[in-house]
Each structure stands twice: as structure tokens, then as C-alpha cells.
Design a protein around this motif. Sequence first.
Motif: not given
Length: 609
Positions: A14-16, A26-29, A88-89, A140-144
Motif C-alpha cells: 500500500q503506497l502513497r 508505504g505499508t507492506v504486509r 506488516t512494515v 501472489s501480490v496486491d499493489v495499492s
Amino acid sequence: MASPGFDATFYDLQLRIELSPENLVGTVRVRGVAREAMSSLVLDFDPAMRVEGVLDRNGQPLASSRPDGALSITLASTAMVGDTIDVTVYYEGRPQVTGLGGFVFDTNQSGKPAIWSLSEPYGARTWWPSRDHPGDKADSVDVSIEVPQPLTAASNGVLTHVEEVIGGYRRFHFEHRYPIATYLVSVAVAEYDVDTQLYRRPPALAQDLGELELPLVHYSFAGNGAFEGSHPQYGFQYITDIFPVLEHWFGPYPFARELYGHAQFTFGGAMEHQTLSSMTTNYQGTMAHELAHQWFGDSVSPGSWRDLWLNEGFATLGELIYWQATEFPDVHDQIFDIYYRRALQAEGTLVLQDTTDVLDMFAHSRVYAKGWMVLRMLRGIVGESVFREILKAYAADPRYQYGTARTEDFAALAETISGQSLGYFFAQWVTEGDGYPFYSARWGKRPNGASWDVEVTLEQTGNARTFQMPIWIEVQTAAGARQFLVFNQLDVETYIFTVQDEPSGIIVDPDRWILRAEDVVVTHMDASPELPSSGKLSLYPVPAIGRITVESTWGQPVAADLVDGLGRTISTRLLPPGKTDWTLNGLAPGLYGIRTAQGVTHTFILSGQ
């Protein structure tokens, strides 16, 4: 640096992206499985990025430290073999540009923001924490991605939704449900024109591969017309011409449940991000190269960066295969010449010995051009149909598809499918040897009844090693040219061919199936020297059917081998003076030879009728 006993299975990024000042929040699980007992999890993560905190799956904080080039997280309890690790980082900072890019804030030719990633080979760690190794693929990967309007974000897989976010931002959410290496996770942000297409698999291909309607999505810098193109060889729209050519050679597109597309960026080249290649150009050759990577590099990734040629050599092959199939034959010939000459400049073994110098790793002469020529030489050895079978089997093999492969895996598969022993080939061209052969040839002719014997002595000069290769020799006559395939494995080797019309010249390797010095010095002798004995052999009938008669004029028995077109001994016998019938039962039609102890090979064709 990352924990070798950790097997990553899922990443959620999850990126801004902030522009003033330039900043990535960023927030990365990170979720995965422990393959050994672990009290801490170490992830690759550049120290330039500031870690704000780490939470476990229950939302409880975890202690962390920053050893050089890494993030070390102390787990709440020791994870045993098979346990799931889920952390989660939270972090932010301005990523440092490294290698081929990493994560870049830039502007395009219109002066508008262009933000993009290019993580190959070690750049993922500069902008998100992960186990950054090509051999560890997440399932798999999710990217927001949150971006300020009017920017648009693109990434891997399917765009599931876009939502307005407070502060004039929009959030683009992508889901990709195939295994993926960290270096293939992508971000591309700009003011984009978005064009869509549908690739419908042609009926002839659909009969073999099944029907397919694949969505295609193209992100072009606003107003630059990259989708339409300004020349018949340029334009993202022509990807529908490239797809069937590569599916014919490589098999079904490996990410058919989702899509494929292009996103423009400002790198100056291109990058095969999984399902969405990042492109500076809309040139069809580059498009073919990056699409080929979806099979070789993305679906089948290198188990180690030492095997980078398995990515780039195969993708370069895709370029040449495509150009050969198009209405631009001159382009193929021009590209062939350029890449062939570059391959001659390659230094070192094709399997990389040093993977610390990124620019040297990606030297075009070696992993691209020589990698392609190695595949071309293999194609020449095993034949067109078997070579295509090898490519399709390699791409679809469940041991490698959506996983990784090493050079030895591909070599073993090529041997299995071709039925040939190819250890000599991969050793001299890929794993151990470097350089290329220098050939020279002497030839002469003499009448043989109603036919002509052509004697060719092939010599390797100036080589550090003696190369073993099948090689075509073309004999030219007034009635036309005829090619003979021989297996050359000595510094000096003599072959005798029989043709019906008087020969006028020879050409060694006329179609450049071998990576060799371009100039082959051919010397014509007014009369062929006598064989290294007082006699000679004659073979008839040619072509042979079931048997070949060998007539010897030597005054004593002569040791001789029956060999196939690759020089492999099938049987051995002593030939007495006079005529001897050599039975050929059980042999497939093709080129064979009788090779004497003096090193002279007399070739003949075995007919199937």
C-alpha cells in the motif's frame, strides 16, 4: 541478507506517492512460511528508507533493527518449520536510485511527473521490504497506489477499483494472482492515455492451445500517440500481431487469466514487469522482446542471477523470431547482423561469474546477443521442430513454470527432448568456455566416374580450445549448391563429399549457424593431395537404401567407423581391400559417413525408400 529459511507467499503493498517534496509512504504486509526454526525475520530493505514501525498479525508491535542493507524483525515467538509468519512494515522516505533504477521520481518530455520502478536485479529493496531474491516467488501480490490527481497509476495484474481519497488523491488497487519475483513488481505513474484491446487467439492456434480472449491495456504518456504509433514498425496496437507468433513458438501466454499491457516510463529502455511491461519506446522489436519475457523471465524466472542469459537470450530470440515472421524481412536481416557481431564481442562465460557489477551483468554482447546465438546454435543442432518442442516444453514444465530454473535444468530438458547428448555444447558455449572458433578450409576436386569427389580439410586456428560443432559445408556447382552436415571435433579434419556436377567452390557455415569468426579463409587446391595412404574409398549407391557398398583400394585392411551426422560412432569394422557391404538396417534416414583411422570422413545420404 534476507532470511534464507523464509519462503514468502504473499505481499500486500500500500503506497502513497507525494510530489512536494518527493516522498514514498508505504505499508507492506509480508506473509510466508518458515522452512527452519526462526526467532527473527530479516528482510532486504535499504537503510535510506525510514521504518516507522512493525506489527504482527494481531496488530501487536514487534521490535526491529537495521543491520546494513536489511530490516531485522524480532518475532513474538519462535516460528517452527511450517509455521506462517505474518508481519506488516510501516515506512517512508525518498528511495535512492541504484542499479538500473530502483524507484525514480522523474519528468517526461512534456515536463509532467513520471514516477516508476525498475527493480532488476537488486532494486526492490530500495523501495519496499521483501526477500529480494529471484528464487523466492510470492504466490501472489496486491499493489495499492495513491497518487495526486490527475495522475494515473499502473501495476501488475488486474485493476479492481479506483477510489477518491481525501486531499485530492486517487487510489488504484491491483491484484495479481500468479507467482511473482520481487524484481517484477511494478509501479508506473504519470498522466496517461489509457487504450484497451482484445487479443483473440487465431483459429489455427486455438485448435492446439484452446480459445483465448485476453484483455490488453496500454498506458501512454498523455497526447504522445504511443498506442497508434507513427510508423508501421511502431505502436502498442501491434501487440496483437506479436502474440500469435510467440504463442506458436512458446505455447500459451502464461498469465491468461488476467491480461497484458504496456506502461510508458522514462528509463530509456524497457522492462518486462509481469503482465505490464514498462516501455520507453513503442517499437515492435522491443515489444516482442518484452512479451517473450512473460514466458522466459517472468513465468520461468532464473534461479540465480548467474543464469541471467535464460531471461535475455530467450527474449532476444523472441525478437528475431517475430521479425522473421513479419512483412519486414530486411529488419530481421539487419538485426541479425547487428546482434551476431555483438555476440562476437562477448567476454567471459555465458553463465555469469560475477553478479555484483550490474552494468557488466547486463552487457548486451553477452547475455542478450550471445545468449540468443547459443539458442540459434542449439536450433541448428536439434532441428527446427525439435527446437520449438524444447521451448514449449521448457515454458510449460511444472518444475519451472511459475517458478525458477537454472542453466542445468534447461540443458537437461533439451537433452531429454532431443535425445542427444549435449553436454559438450553447453560446456563450451555456456558454463565453461568463452570465445568462438576460427575456421579455415582447403578444398580440391577430382573426377569419380560420372561424379566428382570434393575433399575439404577444415582447420581450427587461433583457438584456445577446440570447438566441437556440427557444421554445414556448401559445395557450389553450375547446377546449384548442395549442403553437407559434418561434425567437426578436431583441429584439422578432412571430409570427402560426392556431387554429380563439377564443383566450383565451397562455403563453410553459409547461414551462420555457428558463432564464429566472420572471415573463413577458403583456399582452393588445383589438385587434391593424395589421401594419407596409397589408396582411397568409394561409396555407392548414393543415396543408400538399406546398405552402402564401400570399395577400398588400399592394399591392407583399414579401420573405419560408421558415424552419424554429428560424428558419433555407430559401429566399427576393418575394411579389407575390395568391396564391402555395410548394412544400415534400423537407421533413420539422414546424413551418415564412413570415417577412416586417418581422420577422413566420406559422407553419404541414407534414404528412407
